[in-house]
Design a protein around this motif. Sequence first.
Motif, PDB file in Angstrom:
ATOM      1  N   ALA A 115       0.831  -1.213   0.000  1.00 20.66           N
ATOM      2  CA  ALA A 115       0.000   0.000   0.000  1.00 20.66           C
ATOM      3  C   ALA A 115       0.861   1.256   0.000  1.00 20.66           C
ATOM      4  CB  ALA A 115      -0.933  -0.011   1.215  1.00 20.66           C
ATOM      5  N   GLY A 116       1.961   1.228   0.738  1.00 21.59           N
ATOM      6  CA  GLY A 116       2.834   2.395   0.815  1.00 21.59           C
ATOM      7  C   GLY A 116       3.524   2.733  -0.492  1.00 21.59           C
ATOM      8  N   PHE A 117       3.834   1.726  -1.299  1.00 26.52           N
ATOM      9  CA  PHE A 117       4.474   1.971  -2.592  1.00 26.52           C
ATOM     10  C   PHE A 117       3.476   2.435  -3.658  1.00 26.52           C
ATOM     11  CE2 PHE A 117       8.090  -0.604  -1.002  1.00 26.52           C
ATOM     12  CZ  PHE A 117       9.129   0.231  -1.397  1.00 26.52           C
ATOM     13  N   GLU A 118       2.182   2.219  -3.429  1.00 25.00           N
ATOM     14  CA  GLU A 118       1.119   2.647  -4.347  1.00 25.00           C
ATOM     15  C   GLU A 118       1.352   2.174  -5.786  1.00 25.00           C
ATOM     16  OE1 GLU A 118       1.278   6.906  -3.696  1.00 25.00           O
ATOM     17  OE2 GLU A 118      -0.129   6.730  -2.025  1.00 25.00           O
ATOM     18  N   PRO A 119       1.525   0.875  -5.983  1.00 22.34           N
ATOM     19  CA  PRO A 119       1.782   0.383  -7.346  1.00 22.34           C
ATOM     20  C   PRO A 119       0.527   0.441  -8.224  1.00 22.34           C
ATOM     21  CG  PRO A 119       1.432  -1.463  -5.880  1.00 22.34           C
ATOM     22  CD  PRO A 119       1.436  -0.220  -5.017  1.00 22.34           C
ATOM     23  N   GLU A 120       0.737   0.563  -9.513  1.00 18.37           N
ATOM     24  CA  GLU A 120      -0.375   0.467 -10.464  1.00 18.37           C
ATOM     25  C   GLU A 120      -0.756  -0.987 -10.702  1.00 18.37           C
ATOM     26  OE1 GLU A 120       0.868   2.493 -14.009  1.00 18.37           O
ATOM     27  OE2 GLU A 120       0.882   4.457 -13.029  1.00 18.37           O
ATOM     28  N   ARG A 121       0.253  -1.883 -10.625  1.00 16.19           N
ATOM     29  CA  ARG A 121       0.038  -3.311 -10.847  1.00 16.19           C
ATOM     30  C   ARG A 121       0.855  -4.103  -9.839  1.00 16.19           C
ATOM     31  NH1 ARG A 121       1.377  -0.697 -14.925  1.00 16.19           N
ATOM     32  NH2 ARG A 121       3.434  -1.581 -15.269  1.00 16.19           N
ATOM     33  N   GLN A 122       0.360  -5.290  -9.528  1.00 14.93           N
ATOM     34  CA  GLN A 122       1.100  -6.132  -8.597  1.00 14.93           C
ATOM     35  C   GLN A 122       0.806  -7.601  -8.855  1.00 14.93           C
ATOM     36  OE1 GLN A 122      -0.725  -6.340  -4.464  1.00 14.93           O
ATOM     37  NE2 GLN A 122      -1.493  -4.349  -5.182  1.00 14.93           N
ATOM     38  N   SER A 123       1.762  -8.410  -8.492  1.00 10.84           N
ATOM     39  CA  SER A 123       1.627  -9.856  -8.563  1.00 10.84           C
ATOM     40  C   SER A 123       2.110 -10.398  -7.226  1.00 10.84           C
ATOM     41  CB  SER A 123       2.479 -10.416  -9.701  1.00 10.84           C
ATOM     42  OG  SER A 123       2.466 -11.828  -9.684  1.00 10.84           O
ATOM     43  N   ARG A 124       1.270 -11.220  -6.577  1.00  8.79           N
ATOM     44  CA  ARG A 124       1.628 -11.767  -5.271  1.00  8.79           C
ATOM     45  C   ARG A 124       1.603 -13.288  -5.314  1.00  8.79           C
ATOM     46  NH1 ARG A 124      -0.900  -8.399  -0.298  1.00  8.79           N
ATOM     47  NH2 ARG A 124      -0.994  -6.324  -1.247  1.00  8.79           N
ATOM     48  N   HIS A 125       2.471 -13.863  -4.489  1.00  6.80           N
ATOM     49  CA  HIS A 125       2.515 -15.325  -4.372  1.00  6.80           C
ATOM     50  C   HIS A 125       2.709 -15.709  -2.910  1.00  6.80           C
ATOM     51  CE1 HIS A 125       2.684 -15.907  -8.690  1.00  6.80           C
ATOM     52  NE2 HIS A 125       3.498 -14.863  -8.717  1.00  6.80           N
ATOM     53  N   THR A 126       2.122 -16.825  -2.538  1.00  8.70           N
ATOM     54  CA  THR A 126       2.263 -17.372  -1.190  1.00  8.70           C
ATOM     55  C   THR A 126       2.779 -18.801  -1.296  1.00  8.70           C
ATOM     56  OG1 THR A 126       0.407 -16.056  -0.363  1.00  8.70           O
ATOM     57  CG2 THR A 126       1.045 -17.980   0.946  1.00  8.70           C
ATOM     58  N   LEU A 127       3.786 -19.090  -0.525  1.00  7.39           N
ATOM     59  CA  LEU A 127       4.338 -20.436  -0.461  1.00  7.39           C
ATOM     60  C   LEU A 127       4.325 -20.862   0.993  1.00  7.39           C
ATOM     61  CD1 LEU A 127       5.868 -22.825  -1.769  1.00  7.39           C
ATOM     62  CD2 LEU A 127       7.975 -21.546  -1.346  1.00  7.39           C
ATOM     63  N   LEU A 128       3.639 -21.964   1.288  1.00  6.81           N
ATOM     64  CA  LEU A 128       3.670 -22.533   2.627  1.00  6.81           C
ATOM     65  C   LEU A 128       4.818 -23.517   2.667  1.00  6.81           C
ATOM     66  CD1 LEU A 128      -0.134 -23.072   3.254  1.00  6.81           C
ATOM     67  CD2 LEU A 128       1.311 -21.123   3.897  1.00  6.81           C
ATOM     68  N   ARG A 129       5.776 -23.234   3.521  1.00  8.67           N
ATOM     69  CA  ARG A 129       6.987 -24.052   3.562  1.00  8.67           C
ATOM     70  C   ARG A 129       6.909 -25.020   4.727  1.00  8.67           C
ATOM     71  NH1 ARG A 129      11.859 -20.035   2.111  1.00  8.67           N
ATOM     72  NH2 ARG A 129      12.903 -22.015   1.894  1.00  8.67           N
ATOM     73  N   ALA A 130       7.404 -26.213   4.498  1.00 10.87           N
ATOM     74  CA  ALA A 130       7.421 -27.242   5.531  1.00 10.87           C
ATOM     75  C   ALA A 130       8.749 -27.969   5.468  1.00 10.87           C
ATOM     76  CB  ALA A 130       6.274 -28.231   5.327  1.00 10.87           C
ATOM     77  N   LEU A 131       9.304 -28.201   6.613  1.00 11.15           N
ATOM     78  CA  LEU A 131      10.559 -28.927   6.708  1.00 11.15           C
ATOM     79  C   LEU A 131      10.253 -30.408   6.824  1.00 11.15           C
ATOM     80  CD1 LEU A 131      12.354 -26.648   9.287  1.00 11.15           C
ATOM     81  CD2 LEU A 131      12.578 -26.624   6.805  1.00 11.15           C
ATOM     82  N   PRO A 132      11.090 -31.254   6.267  1.00  7.49           N
ATOM     83  CA  PRO A 132      10.878 -32.689   6.453  1.00  7.49           C
ATOM     84  C   PRO A 132      10.940 -33.042   7.929  1.00  7.49           C
ATOM     85  CG  PRO A 132      12.581 -32.264   4.828  1.00  7.49           C
ATOM     86  CD  PRO A 132      12.252 -30.951   5.475  1.00  7.49           C
ATOM     87  N   ASP A 133      10.155 -33.991   8.332  1.00  6.55           N
ATOM     88  CA  ASP A 133      10.151 -34.473   9.710  1.00  6.55           C
ATOM     89  C   ASP A 133      11.509 -35.124   9.981  1.00  6.55           C
ATOM     90  OD1 ASP A 133       9.731 -35.615  12.180  1.00  6.55           O
ATOM     91  OD2 ASP A 133       7.701 -36.288  11.672  1.00  6.55           O
ATOM     92  N   ALA A 134      12.218 -34.674  11.003  1.00  7.93           N
ATOM     93  CA  ALA A 134      13.555 -35.165  11.290  1.00  7.93           C
ATOM     94  C   ALA A 134      13.540 -36.525  11.979  1.00  7.93           C
ATOM     95  CB  ALA A 134      14.305 -34.157  12.159  1.00  7.93           C
ATOM     96  N   ARG A 135      12.400 -36.916  12.469  1.00  4.39           N
ATOM     97  CA  ARG A 135      12.312 -38.211  13.155  1.00  4.39           C
ATOM     98  C   ARG A 135      12.268 -39.340  12.136  1.00  4.39           C
ATOM     99  NH1 ARG A 135       6.924 -36.973  15.963  1.00  4.39           N
ATOM    100  NH2 ARG A 135       6.778 -35.889  14.005  1.00  4.39           N
ATOM    101  N   SER A 136      12.995 -40.369  12.396  1.00  7.02           N
ATOM    102  CA  SER A 136      12.937 -41.537  11.497  1.00  7.02           C
ATOM    103  C   SER A 136      12.078 -42.614  12.145  1.00  7.02           C
ATOM    104  CB  SER A 136      14.335 -42.055  11.197  1.00  7.02           C
ATOM    105  OG  SER A 136      14.965 -42.450  12.387  1.00  7.02           O
ATOM    106  N   THR A 137      11.436 -43.421  11.321  1.00  4.71           N
ATOM    107  CA  THR A 137      10.592 -44.493  11.844  1.00  4.71           C
ATOM    108  C   THR A 137      11.056 -45.832  11.340  1.00  4.71           C
ATOM    109  OG1 THR A 137       9.060 -44.212  10.022  1.00  4.71           O
ATOM    110  CG2 THR A 137       8.558 -43.075  12.081  1.00  4.71           C
TER     111      THR A 137
END
Length: 137
Positions: A115-137
């Motif tokens: 909002a502060g930059f007041e762009p005429e156009r914008q493109s947004r992306h969301t990435l949900l990141r997950a780390l591998p489970d460190a526990r071994s089975t």
Amino acid sequence: MTHPTTQPQGTHLTADLAGCQAAHPWMTQPEALRQACLLAVAEAGLQAVGERFHGFEPAQGHQTAGVTGVVLLAESHLAVHTWPELGVVTLDVFVCNLLSDNAARAQQLLDRLVAGFEPERQSRHTLLRALPDARST
């Protein structure tokens, strides 16, 4: 054998902005951008633990030059890059969600800066990141 975790452990938001005014102070003045970023971080309820902002010298044929800034967060980071000669800004917000869900705070931070930059156009992306489970089975 490891199994990926199903719970997101981080929220990574990006925004690419175009049509930003070159005369906007955040586009060319490192201190103005720094103050805006630190205020937006605090307003979002995130904790700044370090920062660095650098203003570039104008390239041949250009009257303005951009700024690169990074705010290190206890929760991860905010990165901003401006190109006033192109009217372009890139924003990158990453927050960890290991101890609490910071996704809404990350979104608030990104929204405030966009909002502060007041762009005429914008493109947004969301990435949900997950780390591998460190526990071994």
